[in-house]
Design an enzyme around this catalytic site. Structure first.
Site, PDB file in Angstrom:
ATOM      1  N   TYR A  27       0.851  -1.204   0.000  1.00 36.87           N
ATOM      2  CA  TYR A  27       0.000   0.000   0.000  1.00 36.87           C
ATOM      3  C   TYR A  27       0.888   1.255   0.000  1.00 36.87           C
ATOM      4  CZ  TYR A  27      -4.469   2.400   0.749  1.00 36.87           C
ATOM      5  OH  TYR A  27      -5.592   3.173   0.611  1.00 36.87           O
ATOM      6  N   LYS A  59      -3.218   8.331   3.111  1.00 33.36           N
ATOM      7  CA  LYS A  59      -4.439   8.104   3.898  1.00 33.36           C
ATOM      8  C   LYS A  59      -4.258   8.577   5.347  1.00 33.36           C
ATOM      9  CE  LYS A  59      -7.143   6.295   0.749  1.00 33.36           C
ATOM     10  NZ  LYS A  59      -8.113   7.186   0.089  1.00 33.36           N
TER      11      LYS A  59
END
Ligand code: 0WD
Length: 257
Positions: A156, A163
């Protein structure tokens, strides 16, 4: 009469019928909301989103590349002038250059870092500011995040850093807009769901299997569950909730094993 009859929403980030923004839109439509949509400029995007929206005939479908300040200004000015107010904003946009996600985070480039932060985080601040100018007290703003903001999720990478910044933007915006205007700002932390952008993540299938095994509910989440959570956060049912990251992940995040 639906719970949201007479309410006006702006939805950013519908790319196709699997988009999480579309799941939320469907839930809002079912409660009688009036929605305006933006799409990432480009002929194939426009065609796809137009086709999806045909049965709903929204008054406004506006191009918006969130890297362009003029596009953002135009969207909110147009929606605001058309309806006189904006009650809800759905921000469901993220991007990182695929090469940056394939490399370990330590190899991130300056350009890739700036681009991903600009599209995935700054856009949320800019859109919230522009929308808030038209929002009456009680307005509500929602964005979508992922658990990779809180814990290391190999693969990720750069998006996890984006995020994390997005989630803390939720808190600071909740403070600014709550104090100033009684506007609420929240995020849904969604478990993995197959969409256009998630399908591009390395090892996405393995992620789905792993989540189904470890989550409290012993399964992955359904697309409609994001719609239901979006409806909750955008409706008066959540009137006392702001600055919150609501995990809709079948309880994956609380399990340590
Ligand atoms: O498993 C998942 N699908 C999860 C998604 C789990 C947890 C969180 N999320 C998040 C994503 O990070 C994103 O913030 O949910 C949000 C929506 O993602 P999605 O529904 O999975 O993906 P998609 O349907 O692809 O929508 C994201 C859209 C873009 O789609 P494409 O596929 O064309 O990149 O973001 C938009 C675009 O429509 N987008 C932009 N919009 C305006 N300006 C831009 C841009 N510069 N870049 C991307």
């Amino acid at each position: 009469m639906g719970k949201l009859s007479g309410k006006i929403g702006v939805v950013m980030g519908v790319a196709n019928e699997r988009s999480l923004a579309w799941a939320i839109s469907q839930a809002l439509y079912a409660e009688g909301a009036e929605l305006a949509f933006t799409y990432l400029p480009g002929p194939s995007n426009e065609r796809r989103v137009k086709r999806l929206l045909t049965p709903y005939q929204p008054k406004l479908l506006l191009p918006c590349d969130v890297q362009n300040d003029g596009d953002i200004t135009n969207v909110f000015r147009t929606v605001g002038k058309t309806y006189g107010r904006i009650d809800m904003l759905v921000h469901s946009i993220a991007f990182a250059p695929p090469a940056e996600l394939r490399r370990p985070y330590i190899q991130v480039s300056r350009e890739g870092f700036h681009r991903a932060m600009d599209i995935s985080v700054y856009s949320f601040v800019a859109a919230s500011r522009a929308a808030a100018g038209w929002m009456p007290p009680g307005g509500s703003i929602v964005t979508i995040t992922y658990f990779g903001a809180e814990k290391v999720m190999p693969g990720y990478n750069l998006m996890g850093i984006c995020k994390a910044a997005l989630e803390h933007s939720v808190r600071y915006l909740a403070w600014d807009l709550g104090r100033e205007k009684q506007i609420r700002v929240n995020a849904i932390s969604a478990g993995p769901i197959r969409t256009l952008s998630s399908a591009g993540l390395p090892e996405f299938d393995r992620m789905l299997d792993h989540v189904a095994q470890k989550a409290c509910l012993n399964r992955n989440i359904a697309w409609e569950e994001i719609g239901a959570a979006g409806l909750y956060l955008l409706s008066p049912a959540s009137s006392g909730v702001t600055g919150e990251i609501l995990h809709v992940d079948a309880g994956y995040n609380i399990v340590g094993l």
